[in-house]
Write a protein that holds these residues in place. Sequence first.
Motif, short mmCIF file in Angstrom:
data_model
loop_
_atom_site.label_atom_id
_atom_site.label_comp_id
_atom_site.label_asym_id
_atom_site.label_seq_id
_atom_site.Cartn_x
_atom_site.Cartn_y
_atom_site.Cartn_z
N THR A 49 0.84 -1.19 0.00
CA THR A 49 0.00 0.00 0.00
C THR A 49 0.88 1.25 0.00
N ARG A 51 1.50 5.10 0.44
CA ARG A 51 0.89 6.19 1.22
C ARG A 51 0.30 7.23 0.28
N PRO A 52 -0.75 7.93 0.72
CA PRO A 52 -1.32 8.98 -0.12
C PRO A 52 -0.35 10.13 -0.37
N ARG A 53 0.55 10.38 0.57
CA ARG A 53 1.56 11.43 0.41
C ARG A 53 2.77 11.09 1.26
N ASP A 60 2.40 14.27 -3.19
CA ASP A 60 1.19 13.45 -3.29
C ASP A 60 1.45 12.21 -4.13
N TYR A 61 0.98 11.08 -3.63
CA TYR A 61 1.08 9.81 -4.36
C TYR A 61 -0.28 9.15 -4.51
N HIS A 62 -1.35 9.79 -4.06
CA HIS A 62 -2.66 9.17 -4.08
C HIS A 62 -3.16 8.91 -5.49
N HIS A 63 -2.64 9.60 -6.49
CA HIS A 63 -3.13 9.46 -7.86
C HIS A 63 -2.27 8.56 -8.72
#
Length: 138
Positions: A49, A51-53, A60-63
Amino acid sequence: MKVSFEDGGGGGRRETTRPERPLGRALGLGARGRCPACGAKTLFDGFLTVRPRCVVCGEDYHHHRADDLPPYLTILLVGHVVVSGLLITERAFAPAMWVEAAIWLPVTLLLPLALLRPIKVAVVALQWALFMHGFGRG
């Protein structure tokens, strides 16, 4: 780095300046499980998983869109290693079937577990370095 692109509203070509993101550095950091932006080892929340950021630099890594590429590359690499190793072992030594099973079954089970995580973060780092899937915004 200057990037030109068409403006969809009929405004012609527009140039924008993006920060330099060296691909080799990003892939190297990614393969070691580190944030491609700052190098901190904070990219994962769990085993796979992302992280989102980043908790250090805030990138940011959510996208990200790693999707099926990491498992595909893992299967490709493990398949080549195991099949090649099995054929070479069989040709060179002709061991008993139980010896081959004792060698190649654990390799087949452990190698994907060792490769999947670094390959996944390397794919995310590749997307980051190439400004793909939302990494160019900002």
